[in-house]
Scaffold this motif. Structure first.
Motif, mmCIF file in Angstrom:
data_model
loop_
_atom_site.group_PDB
_atom_site.id
_atom_site.type_symbol
_atom_site.label_atom_id
_atom_site.label_comp_id
_atom_site.label_asym_id
_atom_site.label_seq_id
_atom_site.Cartn_x
_atom_site.Cartn_y
_atom_site.Cartn_z
ATOM 1 N N HIS A 1 -8.629 -0.436 3.194
ATOM 2 C CA HIS A 1 -8.432 0.854 2.523
ATOM 3 C C HIS A 1 -7.482 0.715 1.344
ATOM 4 C CE1 HIS A 1 -10.304 2.683 6.067
ATOM 5 N NE2 HIS A 1 -9.500 1.920 6.781
ATOM 6 N N CYS B 1 -5.184 -1.183 -5.782
ATOM 7 C CA CYS B 1 -6.081 -0.755 -4.702
ATOM 8 C C CYS B 1 -6.989 0.390 -5.130
ATOM 9 C CB CYS B 1 -5.265 -0.326 -3.482
ATOM 10 S SG CYS B 1 -4.287 -1.641 -2.727
ATOM 11 N N TYR B 2 -6.522 1.189 -6.084
ATOM 12 C CA TYR B 2 -7.313 2.339 -6.517
ATOM 13 C C TYR B 2 -8.439 1.942 -7.483
ATOM 14 C CZ TYR B 2 -3.224 4.603 -4.534
ATOM 15 O OH TYR B 2 -2.211 4.986 -3.683
ATOM 16 N N CYS C 1 -10.158 -1.188 -6.786
ATOM 17 C CA CYS C 1 -10.493 -2.421 -6.073
ATOM 18 C C CYS C 1 -11.920 -2.870 -6.367
ATOM 19 C CB CYS C 1 -10.316 -2.221 -4.571
ATOM 20 S SG CYS C 1 -10.760 -3.665 -3.590
ATOM 21 N N ALA D 1 -14.198 -3.442 -2.780
ATOM 22 C CA ALA D 1 -14.639 -2.360 -1.889
ATOM 23 C C ALA D 1 -16.127 -2.102 -2.093
ATOM 24 C CB ALA D 1 -13.818 -1.096 -2.142
ATOM 25 N N TYR E 1 -16.132 4.106 4.731
ATOM 26 C CA TYR E 1 -16.111 4.542 3.333
ATOM 27 C C TYR E 1 -15.792 3.393 2.391
ATOM 28 C CZ TYR E 1 -14.616 7.135 -0.842
ATOM 29 O OH TYR E 1 -14.474 7.596 -2.126
ATOM 30 N N ASN E 2 -14.811 2.545 2.765
ATOM 31 C CA ASN E 2 -14.361 1.499 1.853
ATOM 32 C C ASN E 2 -15.253 0.263 1.823
ATOM 33 O OD1 ASN E 2 -11.377 2.830 2.711
ATOM 34 N ND2 ASN E 2 -11.711 2.421 0.543
ATOM 35 N N HIS F 1 -16.872 2.174 -1.402
ATOM 36 C CA HIS F 1 -16.069 2.986 -2.319
ATOM 37 C C HIS F 1 -14.623 2.492 -2.319
ATOM 38 C CE1 HIS F 1 -19.314 5.671 -0.851
ATOM 39 N NE2 HIS F 1 -19.306 6.173 -2.077
ATOM 40 N N LYS F 2 -14.026 2.476 -3.489
ATOM 41 C CA LYS F 2 -12.593 2.200 -3.545
ATOM 42 C C LYS F 2 -11.832 3.471 -3.199
ATOM 43 C CE LYS F 2 -13.136 2.662 -8.534
ATOM 44 N NZ LYS F 2 -13.238 1.905 -9.769
ATOM 45 N N SER F 3 -10.618 3.317 -2.711
ATOM 46 C CA SER F 3 -9.801 4.473 -2.352
ATOM 47 C C SER F 3 -9.437 5.272 -3.597
ATOM 48 C CB SER F 3 -8.527 4.025 -1.631
ATOM 49 O OG SER F 3 -8.837 3.486 -0.372
#
Length: 399
Positions: free
Chosen positions: A207, A272-273, A275, A278, A344-345, A348-350
């Motif tokens: 995540h 991470c936002y 990524c 993901a 979700y990840n 999809h990226k967070s």
């Protein structure tokens, strides 16, 4: 899948000597802090320096730099030549050893893989809490120590010297199982720069990662001393879900706001936002996680009370290793579509939430009540009912 080239940002301690081209590393909004650049530097002139939020980024000692550019070539964000591939098999899984399963996250599958490698007199790398509850990558060579690597840890691990040690063992011809976040695996591959038949890699559905500093701030609020070496766990070992505990004692539902902040994405590293890992295409031989949503559309005729692991086998090497685990694992083939729908990840990226830029400062200065009010971190009714449901199931199973 389209990916934009990362922004470039100069990271220096001092100015380069006159006439030398300046080395440029990736910016802090895309750097994952894997440490590959620092590990590959022949002059040891790159250090990973912590920001105020506690995330570590590379800094070059310009006076010692010889401008060899090995750091740039070893950056998986600037030179993304790491191969990604769709899983060839998808399984619901868990360890058949009830003790291992009860003391692990995601069904204890990792322990089975580790056992195979250790039987070959190999070495296993993974994240473990060391003195002062600092999360760091360590290596083990015995089944006795596998417990140190079990369990989910919801913060970033320091890879330390694990990349150089991995290369050393591989050059000796030994088997190595290296586990970590997808970006840590990508960093390892970029550092090694060549394939090794004896290297097995394992990542997880990630995540995002909070910093060690975020966890340290939380520890202080729980009155856990800086030098304490007690066992801290993030997952429920008697069911399927999240429950923080220290020295075997559950942390109250109200005080579990660290995980609620994690779930909201308030503490993640900037990279991470955005990524690039993901996605369904994976960098490792194996990917693990929880098989959320299993059975919702296609029946699953087994008890899920103690959790079901998701296991993605992403390479032929991984498939061969898994053959050695069939005696120790329950395995049922499922579909990638089902895995993606519940995780979700995996696709999809967070999303960077509102309030991310102020959270760390507020974490330091606000008391827990003010923090929970500002960031909506109060427990829900479901949070209070979850442990009651868990204890009821345990009582019924024993009656």
């Amino acid at each position: 899948i389209g990916r934009t080239t990362p922004n470039i940002h100069k990271l220096f301690v001092r100015s380069m000597s006159a006439g030398m081209e300046k080395i440029e590393l990736c910016s802090r909004d895309v750097c994952t802090g894997c440490g590959s650049c620092a590990s590959v530097c022949p002059r040891r002139c790159i250090i990973l320096q912590a920001t105020g939020e506690g995330f570590h980024f590379p800094i070059i000692d310009a006076d010692s730099c010889i401008n060899c550019s090995l750091c740039i070539k070893s950056c998986h964000q600037l030179n993304s030549k790491v191969k990604k591939q769709l899983p060839i098999d998808v399984y619901a899984a868990w360890n058949l050893d009830k003790v291992v399963r009860a003391t692990s996250s995601s069904g204890g599958v990792f322990s089975a893989l580790a056992e195979v490698v250790l039987k070959q007199k190999g070495v296993v790398f993974g994240a473990s809490f060391t003195d002062g509850l600092k999360l760091q990558h360590i290596d083990i060579e015995s089944n006795i120590d596998v417990h140190k690597l079990r369990g989910s840890k919801y913060l970033q691990s320091d890879t330390a010297d694990s990349y150089t040690k991995t290369r050393h063992f591989l050059e000796e011809g030994r088997f190595v199982l290296f586990s970590g976040t997808p970006c840590q695996i990508a960093g390892l591959y970029s550092f090694l720069k060549k394939k090794y038949d004896t290297l097995v890699t394992c990542d997880f559905v990630c995540h995002g990662v909070p910093s060690q500093e975020a966890f340290n701030l939380y520890k202080r609020r729980l009155s856990i001393s800086e030098n304490d070496t007690g066992i801290f766990s993030f997952r429920d070992t008697e069911g399927w879900g999240y429950r923080l505990a220290y020295r075997g004692k559950a942390i109250s539902t109200v005080d579990n706001y660290y995980f609620r902040a994690f779930s909201k994405g308030l503490m993640f590293m900037p990279a991470c936002y955005d990524c690039r890992y993901a996605i369904p295409e994976r960098v490792s031989d194996f990917t693990m996680g929880d098989f959320w949503g299993i059975g919702a559309k296609v029946p699953f005729h087994h008890s899920m009370d103690t959790g079901v692991a998701l296991l993605l086998v992403n390479s032929t090497k991984g498939a061969e290793i898994l053959k050695e685990c069939t005696h120790s694992l329950f395995l049922e083939q499922r579909t990638l579509e089902e895995a993606i729908e519940g995780n979700y990840n995996l696709n999809h990226k967070s999303i960077k939430p509102r309030g991310r830029e102020t959270f760390y400062d507020d974490f330091r200065r606000m008391n827990k009540w003010a923090l929970m009010k500002k960031y909506a971190l109060f427990p829900s009714l479901r949070d209070f009912l979850r442990p009651i449901k868990r204890y009821y199931k345990i009582y019924m199973s024993k009656s």
